[in-house]
Design a protein around this motif. Structure first.
Motif, PDB file in Angstrom:
ATOM      1  N   HIS A  18      28.987  42.452  53.477  1.00 47.33           N
ATOM      2  CA  HIS A  18      27.529  42.474  53.385  1.00 47.33           C
ATOM      3  C   HIS A  18      27.004  41.118  52.919  1.00 47.33           C
ATOM      4  O   HIS A  18      27.701  40.387  52.192  1.00 47.33           O
ATOM      5  CB  HIS A  18      27.048  43.519  52.361  1.00 47.33           C
ATOM      6  CG  HIS A  18      27.512  44.908  52.655  1.00 47.33           C
ATOM      7  ND1 HIS A  18      27.907  45.777  51.665  1.00 47.33           N
ATOM      8  CD2 HIS A  18      27.641  45.595  53.816  1.00 47.33           C
ATOM      9  CE1 HIS A  18      28.249  46.932  52.192  1.00 47.33           C
ATOM     10  NE2 HIS A  18      28.101  46.850  53.501  1.00 47.33           N
ATOM     11  N   ASP A  19      25.753  40.829  53.276  1.00 47.51           N
ATOM     12  CA  ASP A  19      25.095  39.637  52.730  1.00 47.51           C
ATOM     13  C   ASP A  19      24.228  40.010  51.522  1.00 47.51           C
ATOM     14  O   ASP A  19      23.277  39.320  51.170  1.00 47.51           O
ATOM     15  CB  ASP A  19      24.256  38.925  53.797  1.00 47.51           C
ATOM     16  CG  ASP A  19      23.163  39.809  54.376  1.00 47.51           C
ATOM     17  OD1 ASP A  19      23.079  40.997  53.981  1.00 47.51           O
ATOM     18  OD2 ASP A  19      22.396  39.320  55.232  1.00 47.51           O
ATOM     19  N   ARG A  52      28.108  40.294  47.091  1.00 45.76           N
ATOM     20  CA  ARG A  52      27.833  39.857  48.456  1.00 45.76           C
ATOM     21  C   ARG A  52      28.961  38.973  48.975  1.00 45.76           C
ATOM     22  O   ARG A  52      29.671  38.310  48.203  1.00 45.76           O
ATOM     23  CB  ARG A  52      26.513  39.084  48.523  1.00 45.76           C
ATOM     24  CG  ARG A  52      26.460  37.835  47.663  1.00 45.76           C
ATOM     25  CD  ARG A  52      25.156  37.074  47.868  1.00 45.76           C
ATOM     26  NE  ARG A  52      25.075  36.549  49.235  1.00 45.76           N
ATOM     27  CZ  ARG A  52      23.990  35.958  49.722  1.00 45.76           C
ATOM     28  NH1 ARG A  52      22.896  35.845  48.989  1.00 45.76           N
ATOM     29  NH2 ARG A  52      23.999  35.488  50.966  1.00 45.76           N
ATOM     30  N   ASP A  53      29.162  38.998  50.300  1.00 39.64           N
ATOM     31  CA  ASP A  53      30.137  38.159  50.994  1.00 39.64           C
ATOM     32  C   ASP A  53      31.580  38.474  50.624  1.00 39.64           C
ATOM     33  O   ASP A  53      32.462  37.640  50.828  1.00 39.64           O
ATOM     34  CB  ASP A  53      29.849  36.664  50.741  1.00 39.64           C
ATOM     35  CG  ASP A  53      28.472  36.252  51.223  1.00 39.64           C
ATOM     36  OD1 ASP A  53      28.007  36.828  52.227  1.00 39.64           O
ATOM     37  OD2 ASP A  53      27.853  35.366  50.600  1.00 39.64           O
ATOM     38  N   HIS A  54      31.838  39.685  50.094  1.00 38.24           N
ATOM     39  CA  HIS A  54      33.205  40.113  49.787  1.00 38.24           C
ATOM     40  C   HIS A  54      33.618  41.187  50.800  1.00 38.24           C
ATOM     41  O   HIS A  54      32.994  42.250  50.877  1.00 38.24           O
ATOM     42  CB  HIS A  54      33.302  40.680  48.370  1.00 38.24           C
ATOM     43  CG  HIS A  54      33.360  39.636  47.300  1.00 38.24           C
ATOM     44  ND1 HIS A  54      32.317  38.759  47.049  1.00 38.24           N
ATOM     45  CD2 HIS A  54      34.349  39.308  46.411  1.00 38.24           C
ATOM     46  CE1 HIS A  54      32.649  37.955  46.053  1.00 38.24           C
ATOM     47  NE2 HIS A  54      33.874  38.269  45.656  1.00 38.24           N
ATOM     48  N   VAL A  71      21.517  45.436  46.766  1.00 37.16           N
ATOM     49  CA  VAL A  71      20.637  44.509  46.052  1.00 37.16           C
ATOM     50  C   VAL A  71      20.765  43.109  46.639  1.00 37.16           C
ATOM     51  O   VAL A  71      21.869  42.540  46.679  1.00 37.16           O
ATOM     52  CB  VAL A  71      20.978  44.468  44.543  1.00 37.16           C
ATOM     53  CG1 VAL A  71      19.995  43.548  43.809  1.00 37.16           C
ATOM     54  CG2 VAL A  71      20.974  45.857  43.941  1.00 37.16           C
ATOM     55  N   ASP A  72      19.640  42.561  47.079  1.00 39.26           N
ATOM     56  CA  ASP A  72      19.584  41.161  47.506  1.00 39.26           C
ATOM     57  C   ASP A  72      19.393  40.324  46.246  1.00 39.26           C
ATOM     58  O   ASP A  72      18.266  40.089  45.798  1.00 39.26           O
ATOM     59  CB  ASP A  72      18.437  40.951  48.485  1.00 39.26           C
ATOM     60  CG  ASP A  72      18.373  39.521  49.009  1.00 39.26           C
ATOM     61  OD1 ASP A  72      19.198  38.686  48.573  1.00 39.26           O
ATOM     62  OD2 ASP A  72      17.488  39.228  49.823  1.00 39.26           O
ATOM     63  N   GLU A  89      31.548  38.982  40.353  1.00 35.63           N
ATOM     64  CA  GLU A  89      32.924  39.335  40.681  1.00 35.63           C
ATOM     65  C   GLU A  89      33.029  40.848  40.833  1.00 35.63           C
ATOM     66  O   GLU A  89      32.337  41.594  40.136  1.00 35.63           O
ATOM     67  CB  GLU A  89      33.893  38.859  39.599  1.00 35.63           C
ATOM     68  CG  GLU A  89      34.124  37.360  39.578  1.00 35.63           C
ATOM     69  CD  GLU A  89      34.829  36.862  40.837  1.00 35.63           C
ATOM     70  OE1 GLU A  89      35.698  37.597  41.351  1.00 35.63           O
ATOM     71  OE2 GLU A  89      34.508  35.768  41.297  1.00 35.63           O
ATOM     72  N   PRO A  90      33.894  41.329  41.743  1.00 37.15           N
ATOM     73  CA  PRO A  90      34.096  42.777  41.858  1.00 37.15           C
ATOM     74  C   PRO A  90      34.525  43.355  40.513  1.00 37.15           C
ATOM     75  O   PRO A  90      35.365  42.780  39.815  1.00 37.15           O
ATOM     76  CB  PRO A  90      35.222  42.899  42.895  1.00 37.15           C
ATOM     77  CG  PRO A  90      35.192  41.614  43.646  1.00 37.15           C
ATOM     78  CD  PRO A  90      34.757  40.572  42.678  1.00 37.15           C
ATOM     79  N   SER A  91      33.938  44.473  40.135  1.00 35.54           N
ATOM     80  CA  SER A  91      34.260  45.054  38.833  1.00 35.54           C
ATOM     81  C   SER A  91      34.127  46.562  38.877  1.00 35.54           C
ATOM     82  O   SER A  91      33.462  47.131  39.747  1.00 35.54           O
ATOM     83  CB  SER A  91      33.342  44.489  37.742  1.00 35.54           C
ATOM     84  OG  SER A  91      31.996  44.862  37.969  1.00 35.54           O
TER      85      SER A  91
END
Length: 252
Positions: A18-19, A52-54, A71-72, A89-91
């Motif tokens: 996703h962006d 985003r971008d992950h 959420v943008d 960071e992913p959490s």
């Protein structure tokens, strides 16, 4: 719109990116989430962040149902961004039961009437201001990913299967399974199963008006007072206090 809230059911694997950032609140079931090799099981009483971008993928249980907030981040001011979203960071963050109950009730409201999403999203973002980011996800070895795949389903249903069954599903002996399970999940299989058991208890307390005694008996307790003691020890409040929406006393 810079923020969007929906109730979603996930049917299976769908690797994508996703962006925008995505916040996941489990309402029912569990889901193994893989974010660029960083894997964790998202289940009751927690919130997960996919920045985003992950690139990420899901492996859900059949009854999986989530409240999802897109959420943008770039469109919001620093003051409006909860710390969870600023982390980048992913959490995976474990929530206090009273706070999880708030998110859960908001999710139920939106599921009952999708028009409430615009109102609920502001409350969800306010609630996220109270969440401090938990442990950042780290890359998992293949053996750890097998363990997490088993953990996602372990403890589901009235019986949940035996440790021996879970070990065989992971292709490991029981002693090796115990050691790797604890190292990967942070709990022993018994402790993890108990955590899921109490997660189901919280679901029932929030979703239904069932007597606490009935919930305790259905979860395998023959002594309601024992259930109440263990619940209080785990959450810092009794089942009745959680159902009323009380907040635990400091140090309680």
């Amino acid at each position: 719109m810079s923020i969007n809230l929906e109730i979603r059911r996930y049917g299976g694997a769908d690797r994508h990116v996703h962006d925008y950032s995505q916040v996941l609140f489990p309402l029912r079931g569990a889901m193994r989430v893989d974010i660029e090799g960083r894997t964790e099981v998202v289940a009751s009483n927690c919130v997960a962040l996919i920045p985003r971008d992950h690139v990420h993928d899901f492996a859900p249980t059949p009854d999986c149902r989530f409240m999802v907030v897109d959420v943008d981040v770039a469109a919001l001011s620093e003051e409006r961004l909860p710390a969870l979203l600023r982390a980048g960071e992913p959490s995976l963050t474990r929530l206090d039961p009273w706070l999880w109950r708030l998110f859960r009730l908001l999710g139920d409201e939106v599921e009952a009437d999708g028009q409430r999403a615009r109102e609920a999203v502001h409350l969800v973002m306010s609630g996220l201001q109270l969440v401090r980011p938990g442990e950042a996800l780290r890359p998992r070895r293949k053996a750890e990913q097998r363990i997490l795949g088993v953990a996602c389903a372990y403890g589901e249903g009235s019986e949940g299967g035996s440790v021996g069954d879970a070990a065989r599903a992971a292709g490991l002996g029981q002693s090796q399974f115990h050691a790797l399970f604890r190292a990967t999940v942070g709990l022993s299989p018994k402790q993890y199963r108990l955590a899921k058991l109490f997660g189901r208890a919280v679901d029932r307390l929030v979703e239904t008006a069932d007597p606490i005694s009935a919930i305790a008996y259905d979860l395998g307790y023959q002594d309601v007072s024992s259930f109440n003691r263990q619940f209080r020890r785990r959450f810092g409040m009794t089942p009745s206090q959680l159902r009323r929406g009380d907040r635990p006393a400091p140090g309680g």
